[in-house]
Design an enzyme around this catalytic site. Structure first.
Site, mmCIF file in Angstrom:
data_model
loop_
_atom_site.group_PDB
_atom_site.id
_atom_site.type_symbol
_atom_site.label_atom_id
_atom_site.label_comp_id
_atom_site.label_asym_id
_atom_site.label_seq_id
_atom_site.Cartn_x
_atom_site.Cartn_y
_atom_site.Cartn_z
ATOM 1 N NE ARG A 38 -3.863 -2.251 2.197
ATOM 2 C CZ ARG A 38 -4.696 -2.675 2.736
ATOM 3 N NH1 ARG A 38 -4.915 -1.637 3.955
ATOM 4 N NH2 ARG A 38 -5.624 -3.488 2.705
ATOM 5 C CG ASP A 66 -14.127 7.290 9.163
ATOM 6 O OD1 ASP A 66 -14.768 6.218 9.357
ATOM 7 O OD2 ASP A 66 -12.804 7.239 8.609
HETATM 8 C C1 LIG Z 1 -14.131 -1.136 9.826
HETATM 9 S S1 LIG Z 1 -14.790 0.411 9.620
HETATM 10 C C2 LIG Z 1 -16.001 0.387 10.823
HETATM 11 C C3 LIG Z 1 -17.241 1.105 10.389
HETATM 12 C C4 LIG Z 1 -18.548 0.885 11.013
HETATM 13 N N1 LIG Z 1 -18.292 1.566 12.380
HETATM 14 C C5 LIG Z 1 -18.934 -0.465 11.278
HETATM 15 O O1 LIG Z 1 -18.902 -0.994 12.278
HETATM 16 O O2 LIG Z 1 -19.550 -0.840 10.346
HETATM 17 C C6 LIG Z 1 -13.645 1.410 10.522
HETATM 18 C C7 LIG Z 1 -13.630 2.757 10.509
HETATM 19 O O3 LIG Z 1 -12.775 3.419 11.323
HETATM 20 C C8 LIG Z 1 -12.157 4.503 10.683
HETATM 21 N N2 LIG Z 1 -10.809 4.942 11.596
HETATM 22 C C9 LIG Z 1 -9.681 4.107 11.754
HETATM 23 N N3 LIG Z 1 -8.932 5.008 12.503
HETATM 24 C C10 LIG Z 1 -9.587 6.273 13.145
HETATM 25 C C11 LIG Z 1 -9.415 7.198 14.028
HETATM 26 N N4 LIG Z 1 -8.180 7.204 14.522
HETATM 27 N N5 LIG Z 1 -10.127 8.183 14.090
HETATM 28 C C12 LIG Z 1 -11.307 7.748 13.386
HETATM 29 N N6 LIG Z 1 -11.713 7.109 12.653
HETATM 30 C C13 LIG Z 1 -11.043 5.947 12.247
HETATM 31 C C14 LIG Z 1 -11.957 4.109 9.177
HETATM 32 O O4 LIG Z 1 -11.421 5.273 8.509
HETATM 33 C C15 LIG Z 1 -12.885 3.272 9.091
HETATM 34 O O5 LIG Z 1 -13.773 4.015 8.341
#
Ligand SMILES: C[S@@+](CC[C@H](N)C(=O)[O-])C[C@H]1O[C@@H](n2cnc3c(N)ncnc32)[C@H](O)[C@@H]1O
Length: 291
Positions: free
Chosen positions: A50, A159
């Protein structure tokens, strides 16, 4: 100040040799320090491929110069692309559906008459990915309170990833994704668009405000929230970062408010004194802390 590195006329070929251990550590330390993300050694290959793509995109000669740009704090585009490349946005409508039932039964239904006469309801979807989670919350609310837009009801959805927040705001989803939405809600709250896509209706989107927010950084909002959905996000963080996050959520929830977390996540650290189990991966804020 945000800078963009000058683009050379003939871009240099990035060096795509294997990451050294020191280079991997440098990337991993940055990800952890800035975003709380833990990059395990066994994911080195994935991380490498990546990051290599980013070197090409930003015409960086090698990983050291890319890391220098990130660490300088001056290169916002590189920082955003780094987060996008290393986070997983997997989500779906009504994922872990029991949470939406608990939300409706334990939080909405007992408060219906209060909400109809102006009582406040604040929900936070933290780590909302492309919006399916907050839109699912909104549909649950509208099912019980069709006039929600006129009431004191708001959903904040945040997010870290600006690209995914843009998608969430656009709210256009491939038709297959509608399968996760209960049939009655499909009928009431979504509209089919051209080219095999659909969108939630304005009554759904209108309840939500989207914003970029790093959960590991400062939070501008003061709460209190009645419910926080932070599901399948903390799993990417190290243990101390998780424990801090749970405590910060507990402090922002009103007493009796609900915290929903992902199926493989567990509350840990000092927050355990203030969050009591209220169902599968659901916690209720007890009344004994100053919020
Ligand atoms: C796997 S998705 C989960 C989405 C949703 N909450 C669900 O359970 O279906 C994880 C999300 O967390 C966000 N994320 C990761 N690190 C983060 C951070 N430090 N602060 C805010 N969001 C974050 C990612 O960009 C991603 O969109």
């Amino acid at each position: 100040m945000t800078r963009t590195a000058p683009r050379p006329l003939i871009p240099p070929e990035p060096e795509i040799s294997d990451f050294s251990n020191a280079e991997f550590r440098r990337v991993a330390d940055y990800a952890q320090r800035e975003f709380g993300l833990v990059l395990q050694e066994n994911k080195k290959q994935v991380v490498q491929s990546r990051i290599t793509r980013l070197l090409q995109e930003f015409q960086c000669r090698d990983i050291a110069s890319f890391c220098s740009r990130l660490e300088s704090g001056d290169f916002q585009a590189e920082r955003e692309a780094f987060v996008t490349a290393l986070t997983t946005n997997v989500t779906s409508f009504f994922r872990e559906a029991h949470h939406f039932d608990i939300f409706a039964e334990n939080l909405l239904k007992p408060s219906l008459s209060g909400l109809r006469s102006g009582q406040r309801l604040r929900v936070w979807s933290a780590g909302c990915s492309a919006g399916q989670e907050p839109y699912s919350v909104a549909m649950r609310i509208l099912d019980l309170l069709p006039d929600a837009a006129k009431l004191n009801i708001r959903i904040l959805a945040t997010d870290i990833d600006p690209a995914i927040i843009a998608k969430a705001r656009a709210a256009v989803y491939p038709a297959e994704e509608a399968r996760g939405i209960p049939p009655a809600f499909r009928k009431s709250f979504i509209t089919t668009r051209a080219a095999g896509c659909f969108s939630p209706d304005p009554c759904v989107t209108g309840l939500i405000r989207f914003a970029e927010l790093n959960l590991v950084g400062d939070w501008p909002m003061r709460g209190p929230f009645d419910a926080i959905f932070c599901r399948n996000v903390a799993i990417y963080f190290d243990k101390p970062t998780q424990a801090r996050l749970w405590s910060r959520f507990a402090a922002l929830l009103r007493p009796g408010g609900l915290l929903f977390i992902g199926h493989s996540e567990r509350i840990s650290g000092p927050a355990m004194n203030h969050l009591v189990s209220a169902g599968i991966t659901t916690y209720r804020r007890s009344k004994d802390i100053k919020g």
